[in-house]
Design an enzyme around this catalytic site. Structure first.
Site, PDB file in Angstrom:
ATOM      1  N   TYR A  28     -69.805  79.621   1.338  1.00  0.00           N
ATOM      2  CA  TYR A  28     -70.715  80.765   1.152  1.00  0.00           C
ATOM      3  C   TYR A  28     -70.755  81.595   2.438  1.00  0.00           C
ATOM      4  O   TYR A  28     -70.912  82.807   2.418  1.00  0.00           O
ATOM      5  CB  TYR A  28     -72.110  80.309   0.709  1.00  0.00           C
ATOM      6  N   LYS A  51     -77.706  87.049   2.994  1.00  0.00           N
ATOM      7  CA  LYS A  51     -78.854  86.753   2.121  1.00  0.00           C
ATOM      8  C   LYS A  51     -80.101  86.450   2.956  1.00  0.00           C
ATOM      9  O   LYS A  51     -81.217  86.770   2.544  1.00  0.00           O
ATOM     10  CB  LYS A  51     -78.544  85.599   1.168  1.00  0.00           C
TER      11      LYS A  51
HETATM   12  P1  NAD Z   1     -71.650  90.470 -10.723  1.00  0.00           P
HETATM   13  O1  NAD Z   1     -70.279  90.526 -10.167  1.00  0.00           O
HETATM   14  O2  NAD Z   1     -71.810  90.570 -12.161  1.00  0.00           O
HETATM   15  O3  NAD Z   1     -72.576  91.562 -10.016  1.00  0.00           O
HETATM   16  C1  NAD Z   1     -72.377  91.997  -8.688  1.00  0.00           C
HETATM   17  C2  NAD Z   1     -72.592  93.481  -8.730  1.00  0.00           C
HETATM   18  O4  NAD Z   1     -72.509  94.038  -7.431  1.00  0.00           O
HETATM   19  C3  NAD Z   1     -71.540  94.214  -9.595  1.00  0.00           C
HETATM   20  O5  NAD Z   1     -72.193  94.961 -10.583  1.00  0.00           O
HETATM   21  C4  NAD Z   1     -70.823  95.101  -8.606  1.00  0.00           C
HETATM   22  O6  NAD Z   1     -70.436  96.329  -9.188  1.00  0.00           O
HETATM   23  C5  NAD Z   1     -71.949  95.303  -7.595  1.00  0.00           C
HETATM   24  N1  NAD Z   1     -71.456  95.830  -6.315  1.00  0.00           N
HETATM   25  C6  NAD Z   1     -70.654  95.245  -5.380  1.00  0.00           C
HETATM   26  N2  NAD Z   1     -70.391  96.099  -4.387  1.00  0.00           N
HETATM   27  C7  NAD Z   1     -71.035  97.270  -4.696  1.00  0.00           C
HETATM   28  C8  NAD Z   1     -71.120  98.542  -4.082  1.00  0.00           C
HETATM   29  N3  NAD Z   1     -70.481  98.811  -2.943  1.00  0.00           N
HETATM   30  N4  NAD Z   1     -71.872  99.493  -4.683  1.00  0.00           N
HETATM   31  C9  NAD Z   1     -72.517  99.247  -5.844  1.00  0.00           C
HETATM   32  N5  NAD Z   1     -72.470  98.059  -6.477  1.00  0.00           N
HETATM   33  C10 NAD Z   1     -71.716  97.095  -5.911  1.00  0.00           C
HETATM   34  O7  NAD Z   1     -72.271  89.092 -10.154  1.00  0.00           O
HETATM   35  P2  NAD Z   1     -73.778  88.543 -10.175  1.00  0.00           P
HETATM   36  O8  NAD Z   1     -73.638  87.091  -9.998  1.00  0.00           O
HETATM   37  O9  NAD Z   1     -74.508  89.083 -11.334  1.00  0.00           O
HETATM   38  O10 NAD Z   1     -74.379  89.124  -8.813  1.00  0.00           O
HETATM   39  C11 NAD Z   1     -75.570  89.890  -8.744  1.00  0.00           C
HETATM   40  C12 NAD Z   1     -76.445  89.427  -7.588  1.00  0.00           C
HETATM   41  O11 NAD Z   1     -76.907  88.109  -7.851  1.00  0.00           O
HETATM   42  C13 NAD Z   1     -75.736  89.373  -6.243  1.00  0.00           C
HETATM   43  O12 NAD Z   1     -76.623  89.817  -5.239  1.00  0.00           O
HETATM   44  C14 NAD Z   1     -75.489  87.885  -6.066  1.00  0.00           C
HETATM   45  O13 NAD Z   1     -75.408  87.547  -4.704  1.00  0.00           O
HETATM   46  C15 NAD Z   1     -76.734  87.340  -6.699  1.00  0.00           C
HETATM   47  N6  NAD Z   1     -76.691  85.913  -7.063  1.00  0.00           N
HETATM   48  C16 NAD Z   1     -75.678  85.434  -7.853  1.00  0.00           C
HETATM   49  C17 NAD Z   1     -75.662  84.078  -8.201  1.00  0.00           C
HETATM   50  C18 NAD Z   1     -74.547  83.505  -9.027  1.00  0.00           C
HETATM   51  O14 NAD Z   1     -74.315  82.296  -8.962  1.00  0.00           O
HETATM   52  N7  NAD Z   1     -73.840  84.297  -9.818  1.00  0.00           N
HETATM   53  C19 NAD Z   1     -76.685  83.239  -7.749  1.00  0.00           C
HETATM   54  C20 NAD Z   1     -77.716  83.762  -6.967  1.00  0.00           C
HETATM   55  C21 NAD Z   1     -77.707  85.112  -6.634  1.00  0.00           C
HETATM   56  O1  0WE Z   2     -73.829  85.656  -3.990  1.00  0.00           O
HETATM   57  C1  0WE Z   2     -72.980  85.117  -4.674  1.00  0.00           C
HETATM   58  C2  0WE Z   2     -71.590  85.706  -4.822  1.00  0.00           C
HETATM   59  C3  0WE Z   2     -71.297  86.638  -3.707  1.00  0.00           C
HETATM   60  C4  0WE Z   2     -69.913  87.182  -3.612  1.00  0.00           C
HETATM   61  C5  0WE Z   2     -68.809  86.780  -4.357  1.00  0.00           C
HETATM   62  C6  0WE Z   2     -67.567  87.374  -4.128  1.00  0.00           C
HETATM   63  C7  0WE Z   2     -66.331  86.950  -4.866  1.00  0.00           C
HETATM   64  C8  0WE Z   2     -65.246  88.013  -4.864  1.00  0.00           C
HETATM   65  C9  0WE Z   2     -69.751  88.153  -2.651  1.00  0.00           C
HETATM   66  N1  0WE Z   2     -68.573  88.720  -2.413  1.00  0.00           N
HETATM   67  C10 0WE Z   2     -67.480  88.367  -3.129  1.00  0.00           C
HETATM   68  N2  0WE Z   2     -66.295  88.967  -2.835  1.00  0.00           N
HETATM   69  C11 0WE Z   2     -65.175  88.788  -3.579  1.00  0.00           C
HETATM   70  O2  0WE Z   2     -64.097  89.336  -3.248  1.00  0.00           O
HETATM   71  N3  0WE Z   2     -73.302  83.937  -5.303  1.00  0.00           N
HETATM   72  C12 0WE Z   2     -74.598  83.361  -5.077  1.00  0.00           C
HETATM   73  C13 0WE Z   2     -72.346  83.181  -6.138  1.00  0.00           C
HETATM   74  C14 0WE Z   2     -71.690  82.181  -5.248  1.00  0.00           C
HETATM   75  O3  0WE Z   2     -70.688  82.536  -4.425  1.00  0.00           O
HETATM   76  C15 0WE Z   2     -70.339  81.393  -3.696  1.00  0.00           C
HETATM   77  C16 0WE Z   2     -71.158  80.336  -4.080  1.00  0.00           C
HETATM   78  C17 0WE Z   2     -72.030  80.837  -5.077  1.00  0.00           C
HETATM   79  C18 0WE Z   2     -73.116  80.085  -5.758  1.00  0.00           C
HETATM   80  C19 0WE Z   2     -69.376  81.245  -2.715  1.00  0.00           C
HETATM   81  C20 0WE Z   2     -69.208  79.991  -2.134  1.00  0.00           C
HETATM   82  C21 0WE Z   2     -70.016  78.946  -2.492  1.00  0.00           C
HETATM   83  C22 0WE Z   2     -70.995  79.088  -3.471  1.00  0.00           C
END
Ligand code: NAD
Ligand code: 0WE
Length: 262
Positions: free
Chosen positions: A157, A164
């Site tokens: 991460y 974060k």
């Molecule tokens: P996702 O890929 O569906 O959403 C990520 C979004 O970020 C996308 O809509 C992408 O277009 C947008 N984004 C990235 N760069 C951008 C930019 N320059 N301008 C505008 N938009 C931009 O994935 P998700 O998991 O739904 O992620 C949404 C949020 O939830 C993130 O902040 C992620 O860190 C957080 N999150 C995800 C998880 C998980 O396990 N998926 C867990 C906890 C928190």
């Molecule tokens: O916040 C996130 C995802 C964030 C994320 C993911 C990517 C993948 C593709 C940010 N930047 C990128 N850039 C890319 O090019 N999460 C909370 C999901 C997530 O990501 C991990 C996790 C978990 C959970 C990465 C490593 C370990 C655990």
């Protein structure tokens, strides 16, 4: 009576049907909110327009949060059509892929660090700033998405954990700054969910399997559950909550060496 009847909600972060922002938008729609959606790139435009149609939403705008002009244009257009905003959802996070694979002290670069903090934390400040005049005095609510990596170390991460941590401090400073004008600011810390942002991560499948075995509820969480908690948090039911991080993680955060014998 629906929880968000008559509320105007701008949602940033819809990229696919699996996006957390999509779960939040669907829940808000079910609770009677009027929606505005943004898309990051032209490639995503038609997909986001498809969701908008499904939810009877006519407000769809481009917004790359790295671009100050796009942010200014978004709020000037929303100001013209809506006149005000009650809810802002920030569900955006990004670090360059090479930053999320390998040993933190080895793979982290100045540019990777800058981009992660710009897109994943500063963008909340920028959107809140631009939304501020439209949210004044409406008991508005701002919500962002965070992850446990903000205060615990998880493999890979990496710099996203630092971003974060910054985002969570951002929530507290914004809550203090905007509180006097009635605007609340909170975060949801979700457990791991298979979304586009997760699909680029090596061994994410494995993480979901392990998580499911170790959480008190013995399962992963869904975007529907995040959407329901989001609906509560931005609604008048949560009028006394600001500056907080609420965990929607099936209880994982409270555990240590859980389910050793299973
Ligand atoms: P996702 O890929 O569906 O959403 C990520 C979004 O970020 C996308 O809509 C992408 O277009 C947008 N984004 C990235 N760069 C951008 C930019 N320059 N301008 C505008 N938009 C931009 O994935 P998700 O998991 O739904 O992620 C949404 C949020 O939830 C993130 O902040 C992620 O860190 C957080 N999150 C995800 C998880 C998980 O396990 N998926 C867990 C906890 C928190
Ligand atoms: O916040 C996130 C995802 C964030 C994320 C993911 C990517 C993948 C593709 C940010 N930047 C990128 N850039 C890319 O090019 N999460 C909370 C999901 C997530 O990501 C991990 C996790 C978990 C959970 C990465 C490593 C370990 C655990």
């Amino acid at each position: 009576m629906k929880l968000l009847q008559g509320k105007k909600a701008l949602i940033v972060g819809v990229a696919s049907k699996h996006s957390i922002a999509t779960g939040i938008a669907r829940a808000f729609h079910e609770q009677g909110a009027e929606l505005a959606l943004t898309y990051q790139t032209e490639k995503l435009r038609s997909r986001v327009e498809g969701f908008a149609e499904e939810w009877g939403c006519t407000e769809v705008y481009p917004c790359d949060v790295a671009d100050d002009q796009q942010i200014a244009d978004l709020f000037s257009k929303l100001g013209e059509s809506w006149g005000g905003i009650d809810i802002l959802v920030h569900s955006v996070g990004f670090a360059p892929g090479d930053q999320l694979n390998g040993d933190f002290a080895e793979v982290t670069t100045r540019e990777g660090f800058r981009i992660a903090h710009d897109i994943s934390s500063y963008s909340l400040t920028a959107l809140a700033q631009a939304a501020r005049p439209l949210m004044q005095g409406r008991n508005g609510s701002i919500l962002t998405m965070t992850y446990l990596g903000a205060d615990r170390v998880l493999p890979n991460y990496n710099v996203m954990g630092l971003a974060k941590a910054s985002l969570e401090a951002n929530v507290r400073y914004l809550a203090s700054s905007l509180g006097p004008e009635g605007t609340r600011v909170n975060a949801i810390s979700a457990g791991p969910i298979k979304t586009l942002a997760a699909s680029g991560i090596k061994s994410f499948r494995r993480m979901l399997q392990e998580n499911q075995k170790r959480t008190p509820l013995r399962r992963n969480v869904t975007t529907e559950e995040v959407g329901n908690t989001a609906s509560f948090l931005v609604s008048p039911m949560a009028s006394g909550i600001t500056g907080e991080v609420i965990y929607v993680d099936a209880g994982f955060r409270i555990t240590a060496m859980n389910a050793l014998e299973e």
